[in-house]
Design a protein around this motif. Structure first.
Motif, PDB file in Angstrom:
ATOM      1  N   GLY A 192       1.176  -0.813   0.045  1.00 46.55           N
ATOM      2  CA  GLY A 192      -0.164   0.272   0.142  1.00 46.55           C
ATOM      3  C   GLY A 192       0.727   1.202   0.344  1.00 46.55           C
ATOM      4  O   GLY A 192       2.018   1.109  -0.230  1.00 46.55           O
ATOM      5  N   HIS A 193       0.660   2.225   0.263  1.00 47.70           N
ATOM      6  CA  HIS A 193       1.092   3.558  -0.117  1.00 47.70           C
ATOM      7  C   HIS A 193       1.678   3.760   1.193  1.00 47.70           C
ATOM      8  O   HIS A 193       2.999   3.910   1.153  1.00 47.70           O
ATOM      9  N   ALA A 194       1.568   3.683   2.651  1.00 45.39           N
ATOM     10  CA  ALA A 194       2.329   3.381   4.021  1.00 45.39           C
ATOM     11  C   ALA A 194       3.446   2.827   3.303  1.00 45.39           C
ATOM     12  O   ALA A 194       4.830   3.113   3.763  1.00 45.39           O
ATOM     13  N   ASP A 195       3.365   1.605   2.374  1.00 44.60           N
ATOM     14  CA  ASP A 195       4.405   0.808   2.649  1.00 44.60           C
ATOM     15  C   ASP A 195       5.336   1.150   2.013  1.00 44.60           C
ATOM     16  O   ASP A 195       6.697   1.307   2.285  1.00 44.60           O
ATOM     17  N   ILE A 196       5.136   2.127   0.728  1.00 44.31           N
ATOM     18  CA  ILE A 196       5.705   2.483  -0.909  1.00 44.31           C
ATOM     19  C   ILE A 196       6.883   3.833   0.030  1.00 44.31           C
ATOM     20  O   ILE A 196       7.793   3.877   0.335  1.00 44.31           O
ATOM     21  N   ALA A 197       5.822   4.509   1.180  1.00 41.36           N
ATOM     22  CA  ALA A 197       5.947   5.717   1.586  1.00 41.36           C
ATOM     23  C   ALA A 197       7.307   5.698   2.759  1.00 41.36           C
ATOM     24  O   ALA A 197       8.211   5.853   2.818  1.00 41.36           O
ATOM     25  N   VAL A 198       6.759   4.652   3.313  1.00 39.85           N
ATOM     26  CA  VAL A 198       7.616   4.722   4.808  1.00 39.85           C
ATOM     27  C   VAL A 198       9.145   3.998   4.402  1.00 39.85           C
ATOM     28  O   VAL A 198      10.062   4.147   4.358  1.00 39.85           O
ATOM     29  N   ALA A 199       9.627   2.767   2.857  1.00 39.28           N
ATOM     30  CA  ALA A 199      10.000   1.968   2.117  1.00 39.28           C
ATOM     31  C   ALA A 199      11.291   3.823   1.740  1.00 39.28           C
ATOM     32  O   ALA A 199      12.312   3.711   1.561  1.00 39.28           O
ATOM     33  N   CYS A 200      10.380   4.734   1.082  1.00 40.70           N
ATOM     34  CA  CYS A 200      11.234   5.484   0.662  1.00 40.70           C
ATOM     35  C   CYS A 200      11.711   6.445   1.342  1.00 40.70           C
ATOM     36  O   CYS A 200      13.159   7.009   1.347  1.00 40.70           O
ATOM     37  N   VAL A 201      10.966   6.785   2.434  1.00 43.89           N
ATOM     38  CA  VAL A 201      11.563   7.859   3.349  1.00 43.89           C
ATOM     39  C   VAL A 201      13.232   7.002   4.228  1.00 43.89           C
ATOM     40  O   VAL A 201      13.999   7.827   4.337  1.00 43.89           O
ATOM     41  N   LEU A 202      12.658   5.877   4.562  1.00 47.32           N
ATOM     42  CA  LEU A 202      13.829   4.680   5.095  1.00 47.32           C
ATOM     43  C   LEU A 202      15.772   5.104   3.799  1.00 47.32           C
ATOM     44  O   LEU A 202      16.357   5.625   4.474  1.00 47.32           O
ATOM     45  N   ARG A 203      15.103   4.617   3.527  1.00 49.00           N
ATOM     46  CA  ARG A 203      16.030   4.662   2.247  1.00 49.00           C
ATOM     47  C   ARG A 203      16.999   6.180   2.283  1.00 49.00           C
ATOM     48  O   ARG A 203      17.759   6.554   2.367  1.00 49.00           O
ATOM     49  N   LYS A 214      14.180  -1.823   8.970  1.00 46.03           N
ATOM     50  CA  LYS A 214      14.857  -2.690   8.605  1.00 46.03           C
ATOM     51  C   LYS A 214      14.255  -3.426   7.532  1.00 46.03           C
ATOM     52  O   LYS A 214      14.497  -3.488   6.321  1.00 46.03           O
ATOM     53  N   ALA A 215      13.840  -4.029   7.954  1.00 42.87           N
ATOM     54  CA  ALA A 215      13.763  -5.425   7.181  1.00 42.87           C
ATOM     55  C   ALA A 215      11.974  -4.910   5.948  1.00 42.87           C
ATOM     56  O   ALA A 215      12.205  -5.623   5.505  1.00 42.87           O
ATOM     57  N   HIS A 216      11.741  -4.259   6.803  1.00 45.53           N
ATOM     58  CA  HIS A 216      10.190  -3.763   6.070  1.00 45.53           C
ATOM     59  C   HIS A 216      11.073  -3.078   4.421  1.00 45.53           C
ATOM     60  O   HIS A 216      10.680  -3.088   3.386  1.00 45.53           O
ATOM     61  N   SER A 217      12.397  -2.537   4.829  1.00 44.66           N
ATOM     62  CA  SER A 217      12.655  -1.552   3.360  1.00 44.66           C
ATOM     63  C   SER A 217      13.517  -2.129   2.653  1.00 44.66           C
ATOM     64  O   SER A 217      13.022  -2.211   1.893  1.00 44.66           O
ATOM     65  N   GLU A 218      13.641  -3.554   3.234  1.00 43.45           N
ATOM     66  CA  GLU A 218      14.689  -4.919   2.257  1.00 43.45           C
ATOM     67  C   GLU A 218      14.032  -5.256   1.740  1.00 43.45           C
ATOM     68  O   GLU A 218      13.777  -6.055   0.038  1.00 43.45           O
ATOM     69  N   ARG A 219      12.096  -5.607   1.934  1.00 40.69           N
ATOM     70  CA  ARG A 219      11.633  -6.175   1.328  1.00 40.69           C
ATOM     71  C   ARG A 219      10.862  -5.357   0.591  1.00 40.69           C
ATOM     72  O   ARG A 219      10.506  -5.772  -0.802  1.00 40.69           O
TER      73      ARG A 219
END
Ligand SMILES: N[C@@H](CCC(=O)N[C@@H](CS)C(=O)NCC(=O)O)C(=O)O
Length: 211
Positions: free
Chosen positions: A158-169, A187-192
């Protein structure tokens, strides 16, 4: 006509929009304009000179990643939209997106402070941004660790997953000392997410503004 997405993919906000468009199968023409170096070109579409800016077929330009995604969700319809249509599921999803984009705002501010003000950084501002970033990372870590499904709200990204991953990077590249081993669930979320094809395709190493 194809829509035009303005902005570089080292921006977490531009990247979240581009990844959503790829996942929706919506073509776009990419103009990787820099907010500083190409400010005048951006201004022709968006006087705020900010990215992402999405130029529609009509020539009108949308700004603010959340508003752009709202427009795209409307275009693909509720079945395919990467966020619940209404009710509690929707505001909860928005809440995670807002925490992530707020974190992104603070990480961008801190980066600008470091590169644009170099020798005369305002310590008060640096400390404030640092605590805001750390506070949000801690909250997101706790909440992500409690989620059992592959993505924040179930089996589908979902958009939340994408937002979190992009911001973490972005945080990891801009402020590596702030996103460290304290956050294993994030970290695991980002890697997934980063292992998914659109994330691998739509990526650009951070190039801080030179001022
Ligand atoms: N809330 C905005 C934030 C966008 C943003 O901060 N973009 C940055 C690039 S990462 C930008 O345009 N910076 C130039 C400026 O703010 O003047 C969104 O979600 O789209």
């Amino acid at each position: 006509m194809t829509m035009i997405l303005i902005g570089q993919f080292d921006s977490p906000f531009v990247r979240r929009v581009a990844i959503a468009m790829r996942l929706y199968g919506i073509d776009f023409e990419h103009r990787p304009w820099s907010t500083f170096g190409d400010a005048d070109r951006i201004a022709a579409y968006n006087p705020l000179r900010r990215v992402p800016t999405l130029v529609l077929d009509s020539g009108e330009a949308l700004l603010e990643s959340a508003m752009i995604l709202d427009y795209l969700d409307d275009r693909v319809g509720p079945e395919r939209a990467m966020m619940a249509r209404g009710g509690e599921a929707r505001w909860k999803h928005h809440r995670i997106c807002a925490l992530a984009t707020g974190l992104g705002d603070k990480a961008v501010s801190l980066l600008y402070e470091r590169v644009l003000r170099r020798d005369r950084q305002l310590e008060l501002w640096v400390e404030r941004c640092t605590s805001q970033i750390t506070g949000v990372l801690e909250m997101l870590e706790r909440e992500r660790a409690a989620v059992q499904t592959p993505y924040w709200y179930g089996e589908r990204i979902g958009h939340a997953d994408i937002a979190v991953a992009c911001v973490l990077r972005f945080v990891g590249e801009a402020h590596p000392a702030l996103f460290d081993a304290r956050y294993p669930a994030l970290k695991a979320h980002s890697e997934r997410c980063e292992a998914l094809p659109p994330f691998m395709e739509i990526v650009q190493p951070l190039e801080p503004p030179k001022g």
